[in-house]
Design a protein around this motif. Structure first.
Motif, PDB file in Angstrom:
ATOM      1  N   ARG A  86      13.045   3.669  -5.670  1.00 52.32           N
ATOM      2  CA  ARG A  86      13.901   3.511  -4.978  1.00 52.32           C
ATOM      3  C   ARG A  86      14.245   1.861  -4.951  1.00 52.32           C
ATOM      4  NH1 ARG A  86      16.299   7.180  -6.570  1.00 52.32           N
ATOM      5  NH2 ARG A  86      16.949   9.143  -5.367  1.00 52.32           N
ATOM      6  N   ASN A  87      12.634   0.785  -5.396  1.00 52.30           N
ATOM      7  CA  ASN A  87      13.285  -0.256  -5.327  1.00 52.30           C
ATOM      8  C   ASN A  87      12.833  -0.870  -3.815  1.00 52.30           C
ATOM      9  OD1 ASN A  87      13.821  -0.570  -7.965  1.00 52.30           O
ATOM     10  ND2 ASN A  87      15.577  -0.591  -7.765  1.00 52.30           N
ATOM     11  N   ALA A  88      12.417  -0.405  -3.387  1.00 57.66           N
ATOM     12  CA  ALA A  88      12.409  -0.611  -1.965  1.00 57.66           C
ATOM     13  C   ALA A  88      10.843  -1.631  -1.358  1.00 57.66           C
ATOM     14  CB  ALA A  88      11.894   0.613  -1.203  1.00 57.66           C
ATOM     15  N   SER A  89      10.893  -2.775  -0.929  1.00 58.79           N
ATOM     16  CA  SER A  89       9.675  -4.123  -0.795  1.00 58.79           C
ATOM     17  C   SER A  89       8.329  -2.531  -0.320  1.00 58.79           C
ATOM     18  CB  SER A  89      10.178  -4.000   1.179  1.00 58.79           C
ATOM     19  OG  SER A  89       9.640  -5.095   1.485  1.00 58.79           O
ATOM     20  N   GLN A  90       7.658  -3.594  -1.278  1.00 62.38           N
ATOM     21  CA  GLN A  90       6.086  -3.287  -0.836  1.00 62.38           C
ATOM     22  C   GLN A  90       5.928  -3.378  -0.146  1.00 62.38           C
ATOM     23  OE1 GLN A  90       4.853  -4.763  -4.639  1.00 62.38           O
ATOM     24  NE2 GLN A  90       5.662  -4.263  -6.324  1.00 62.38           N
ATOM     25  N   LEU A  91       6.290  -4.522   0.488  1.00 62.33           N
ATOM     26  CA  LEU A  91       5.842  -4.304   2.200  1.00 62.33           C
ATOM     27  C   LEU A  91       5.544  -3.854   2.852  1.00 62.33           C
ATOM     28  CD1 LEU A  91       5.673  -8.674   2.083  1.00 62.33           C
ATOM     29  CD2 LEU A  91       3.943  -6.884   0.660  1.00 62.33           C
ATOM     30  N   ALA A  92       7.112  -3.745   3.545  1.00 61.26           N
ATOM     31  CA  ALA A  92       7.490  -2.787   4.055  1.00 61.26           C
ATOM     32  C   ALA A  92       6.851  -1.370   3.831  1.00 61.26           C
ATOM     33  CB  ALA A  92       9.271  -2.614   4.241  1.00 61.26           C
ATOM     34  N   THR A  93       7.240  -0.701   2.870  1.00 55.18           N
ATOM     35  CA  THR A  93       6.949   0.723   2.559  1.00 55.18           C
ATOM     36  C   THR A  93       5.054   1.049   2.750  1.00 55.18           C
ATOM     37  OG1 THR A  93       8.928   0.357   0.820  1.00 55.18           O
ATOM     38  CG2 THR A  93       7.365   2.232   0.428  1.00 55.18           C
ATOM     39  N   GLY A  94       4.873  -0.097   2.359  1.00 52.09           N
ATOM     40  CA  GLY A  94       3.033  -0.302   2.583  1.00 52.09           C
ATOM     41  C   GLY A  94       2.918  -0.240   4.366  1.00 52.09           C
ATOM     42  N   LEU A  95       3.386  -1.187   4.952  1.00 49.81           N
ATOM     43  CA  LEU A  95       3.271  -0.799   6.180  1.00 49.81           C
ATOM     44  C   LEU A  95       3.301   0.383   7.062  1.00 49.81           C
ATOM     45  CD1 LEU A  95       3.793  -4.761   7.686  1.00 49.81           C
ATOM     46  CD2 LEU A  95       1.716  -3.514   7.732  1.00 49.81           C
ATOM     47  N   ALA A  96       4.557   1.069   6.224  1.00 46.20           N
ATOM     48  CA  ALA A  96       5.245   2.533   7.065  1.00 46.20           C
ATOM     49  C   ALA A  96       4.439   3.003   6.091  1.00 46.20           C
ATOM     50  CB  ALA A  96       6.555   2.533   6.362  1.00 46.20           C
ATOM     51  N   LEU A  97       3.281   3.120   5.709  1.00 48.28           N
ATOM     52  CA  LEU A  97       2.842   4.379   4.958  1.00 48.28           C
ATOM     53  C   LEU A  97       1.266   4.076   5.555  1.00 48.28           C
ATOM     54  CD1 LEU A  97       1.798   6.096   2.528  1.00 48.28           C
ATOM     55  CD2 LEU A  97       0.908   4.170   1.349  1.00 48.28           C
ATOM     56  N   MET A  98       0.969   2.880   6.376  1.00 48.45           N
ATOM     57  CA  MET A  98      -0.161   2.337   7.145  1.00 48.45           C
ATOM     58  C   MET A  98      -0.051   3.639   8.069  1.00 48.45           C
ATOM     59  SD  MET A  98      -2.487   0.305   9.363  1.00 48.45           S
ATOM     60  CE  MET A  98      -0.752  -0.896  10.075  1.00 48.45           C
TER      61      MET A  98
END
Ligand SMILES: Nc1ncnc2c1ncn2[C@@H]1O[C@H](COP(=O)(O)OP(=O)(O)OP(=O)(O)O)[C@@H](O)[C@H]1O
Ligand SMILES: [Mg+2]
Lengths: 303, 505
Positions: A86-98
């Motif tokens: 989905r070409n999402a932002s890595q930083l945002a996705t990572g933080l959400a996952l955290m």
């Protein structure tokens, strides 16, 4: 300070290094494909809580450890899907996952706070009589894994392809590699190793579960990736350094030295910052060139 | 030929936002044939070969292999079918070594890579093809010419049966071009098919069996090399004959020195050559040519002048001021226009638009309200005027730099640099990748700069270009200036010999 003290420090440093080494080595591989995963902390917590709970339930730490790692892998598939497909932002996705991992692990682990779980069996390195250098199998495996990861990265065809993707996905594609497939595979490895690190922390090192027990190790791992210059062998040094700092702080607290325990708690993290400060001055072309960038495929490049 | 072609593309159409890059293009290649693809900048040549390689998917049209329709969905599939492509802007990975870059392309690579074995293998292969390379060097240390050699080697080792080269001769020295075409002929005689894109008509006429010309996305004509001539090809490419090229008026009335380098030495990084005791002066109204095989210190020379690297010893004087320690911003601000060797990497921000890239180096000139806004209209006008002055069609302002064709990108950089208020222009291979007409326009612009009393440092491998433009030519070899000549007192062969270190003038 005598020799005994020193030996026990080394012994402890190695023990504390192992649960850091797993996520660090995983993240080295992930970042070598161009993905930064700030969700490591969440993945570790998920691995820790599920494996702890399962170990209490099943009584078999080995099954629990591997299921915990599997949960890490599954959770990281969310990241992989969003970032790669989905070409999402890595930083945002990572933080959400955290935050996802933080919440879910607290929920899952709640009934098990203060309980005893079947721990991983220990194998002494220096013969049965010594109390030092007794580690569970996963500690030995962690160091072996780092070495294998180095061989994989720098001596195999797949490692070469993986690095190519991290440098320039479009060029890797031109060479006949599928960047998406490589990144998906790497994300699975990152998830599995982060989960394994968390599981080993819970069942091998602390042997208890408490909320947020990884205490920022997922983030330290990211710092160690930079410290190691994306090289799994140097990650060993970094992990031992941080493990050593944690143990030193524990030893000082146990001796009741007149320093505020809050300062002592901070010590390993301050050390990490300090090391990054000294070490952060990168050499040209060490960081993977496409790190953190979204790869849209060949056609949209013009936009 | 009555055999069916190895590769045939029919009715290929490919649209990009705002352009039809290929418009119902038919193209085929036979076994044992060298096929040249010509066309002006932006005509759609690279797009076509990228489609053949599966890197882009055509909007419509079919590709057949050995007479059977075969869709090519990815480069991986193309390689499976024995089609290989060397891209125009390279696809090398700077952080990896030469050996690793080549290994990425080897289809039969063991799962375990022994660096020693791989290096030996590559060294052996590079010797076999006469392409000198050091396998363990990281690619970011290589000159563009050396990088081209790596690309060639990569493709030659994959043993594809259709080998496509997008402007292979662009960055090669004349003697390397001869070697390259020698390799092409050998491969053809072994039954391979070769396609190459070029802007040098003579190369197409001497090396190719068949020539296809694209114009604005369509095939303007396809003819056998025996039936072709330079005039015919130019006519097909542009729809009109070329204008006379103005030549440099003789007689020198140089003014004061603009740039003086005195005994400049630099540190060698890896295998890049260090400059050794380089002294050089460019006067007002003078074009100084620097001849040499690329990779002999030209890039370092440019970097020192621009201030990207600091010399270890020696002095740089710009407009009578000691400028040895000036950073690039100051050099540019004081009037240096700079056309680097690799524009995509050094001169533009790839994901910025054409207009933004034009405005990039003179933010002050285009700023409004003390920097709070940008006068885009003014930038637009400057860009338009720049293209007009060079006699080039303007580029679409909103296209991203990365999406431009190779030649259009070079045009963009040239237009931007020559539209600034400069006193000295340093051009590294400025006409590389330009079609004949634009190349002439750029040479013309350099002559105008000279006539207007500006200094020009022209670094080039194209000896006829250097001879036509320069007042003075210095020859560089291994980081040193090994000779200085006047074009009217020497010959191309003489300078060619000095460039490779045989004989001395
Ligand atoms: N990825 C892309 N996105 C958008 N437009 C593109 C893209 N690639 C090419 N184009 C456009 O398609 C047209 C044809 O480009 P192409 O690169 O095929 O030209 P070319 O014939 O190779 O020219 P040159 O001689 O300058 O290399 C140009 O107008 C270019 O801007
Ligand atoms: Mg092109």
């Amino acid at each position: 300070m005598n020799g005994d003290w020193f030996l026990s420090w080394i012994s402890g440093a190695i023990l504390y290094a192992a649960p850091l080494l797993y996520p660090t080595v995983g993240e080295v591989l992930g970042q070598r494909t161009g993905m930064v995963n700030l969700g490591l902390e969440g993945l570790m917590l998920l691995g820790a809580s599920t494996s702890f709970a399962l170990s209490v339930r099943l009584g078999n730490p080995w099954v629990a450890v591997f299921l915990g790692a599997g949960v890490g892998l599954l959770a990281n598939l969310i990241y992989a899907f969003l970032v790669v497909k989905r070409n999402a932002s890595q930083l945002a996705t990572g933080l959400a996952l955290m935050f996802f991992g933080l919440g879910v692990s607290a929920l899952l682990g709640k009934p098990y706070v203060g309980q005893m779980a079947a721990a991983l069996p220990k194998y002494p390195l220096l013969g049965p009589r010594s109390l030092l250098f007794r580690y569970d199998l996963l500690v030995y495996v962690a160091f072996l894994l780092a070495a294998l990861a180095w061989v994989f990265l720098f001596r195999t065809r797949w490692g070469l392809q993986l690095r190519a993707v991290g440098e320039n996905p479009a060029h890797a594609y031109a060479a006949g590699i599928s960047p998406a497939r490589v990144r998906l595979a790497a994300a699975c490895v990152v998830g599995f190793l982060a989960g394994l690190g968390g599981a080993q922390l819970a069942l091998g090192v602390t042997q208890t579960w408490s909320e947020g027990m990884t205490a920022g190790r997922g983030f330290i791992a990211i710092a160690l990736v930079i410290f190691s210059r994306w090289n799994p062998l140097r990650a060993i040094v970094g992990a031992i350094l941080f493990g050593g700092a944690v143990v030193l702080q524990l030893q000082l607290q146990a001796r009741g030295i007149g320093i505020s325990p809050f300062f002592l708690d901070m010590f390993p993290y301050v050390l990490t910052l300090f090391v990054l400060l000294l070490w952060g001055r990168g050499v040209r072309h060490t960081a993977p060139a496409s790190l953190g960038r979204v790869y849209f495929g060949t056609e949209e490049r013009g936009g | 030929m009555d055999k069916s072609p190895v590769l045939r593309a029919e009715g290929i159409t490919k649209r990009f936002p705002g352009v039809v890059a290929n418009n119902r293009v038919n193209f085929d290649v036979h076994a044992g044939e060298i096929h040249a693809l010509l066309g002006e900048n932006g005509a759609g040549k690279s797009t076509l070969v990228k489609i053949l390689y599966g890197f882009y998917q055509p909007d419509s049209g079919t590709i057949s292999l050995d007479g059977r329709p075969t869709p090519i969905r990815s480069p991986r599939e193309a390689r499976g079918h024995g089609i290989g492509l060397v891209f125009q802007g390279f696809t090398l990975i700077p952080a990896l070594t030469v050996a690793e870059n080549v290994a990425l392309f080897l289809s039969k690579l063991d799962w375990y890579i022994s660096p020693k074995k791989l290096a030996a293998q590559i060294q052996e292969a590079s010797r076999r093809y006469g392409l000198e390379l050091e396998p363990k060097t990281p690619v970011w240390q290589l000159s563009v010419g050396q990088q081209q050699r790596v690309e060639l080697l990569k493709l030659l080792l994959t043993r594809a049966r259709v080998l496509i080269f997008d402007e292979p001769s662009k960055v090669l020295a004349p003697h390397e071009v001869d070697t390259l075409f020698g390799i092409f002929r050998d491969l053809r005689n072994d039954g391979y098919s070769l396609v190459f894109i070029t802007h040098k008509l003579r190369e197409a006429l001497t090396c190719a069996d068949r020539i296809t010309v694209l114009r604005q996305g369509q095939v303007a004509g396809s003819l056998n090399a025996q039936d072709a001539s330079e005039e015919k090809l130019v006519e097909l490419m542009f729809g009109e004959p070329l204008k006379e090229v103005a030549t440099r008026e003789r007689g020198s009335k140089f003014g004061k020195p603009i740039l003086e380098l005195v005994d400049i030495c630099t540190r060698a990084v890896g295998t890049t050559p260090a400059l050794r005791q380089v002294s050089l002066t460019v006067h007002e109204g003078e074009i100084v040519g620097v001849a040499g095989v690329s990779g002999n210190g030209q890039r370092e020379l440019g970097d020192v002048i621009l201030g990207l690297i600091k010399p270890t010893t020696g002095k740089k004087i710009f407009l009578s001021q000691e400028a040895t320690a000036w950073p690039p911003a100051r050099m540019i601000g004081q009037g240096v226009a700079f056309v680097p060797e690799d524009p995509l990497a050094m001169a533009v921000v790839p994901w910025f638009s054409v207009l933004e890239n034009v405005a990039l180096l003179s933010p002050k000139r285009f700023s409004l309200y003390g920097g709070l806004g940008m006068a885009w209209d003014k930038a637009r006008a400057v860009a338009r005027a720049g293209f007009e002055r060079l006699g080039l069609n303007p580029l679409p302002e909103r296209a991203r730099a990365a999406s431009l064709s190779g030649g259009n990108l070079q045009r963009l950089v040239l237009v931007r640099e020559l539209s600034r208020d400069y006193k000295l222009v340093v051009g590294l291979y400025p006409t590389r990748g330009l079609d004949v007409r634009s190349a002439n326009a750029v040479r013309q612009a350099f002559l105008q700069a000279r006539a207007a009393g500006k200094g020009v440092l022209l670094i080039s491998e194209d000896l006829s270009e250097l001879f036509a433009l320069s007042d003075r030519i210095v020859v560089m070899l291994r980081g040193q200036i090994v000779g200085e000549v006047r074009p009217d007192q020497t010959s191309l062969t003489e300078v060619g010999r000095m460039m490779v270190g045989v004989g001395h003038g």
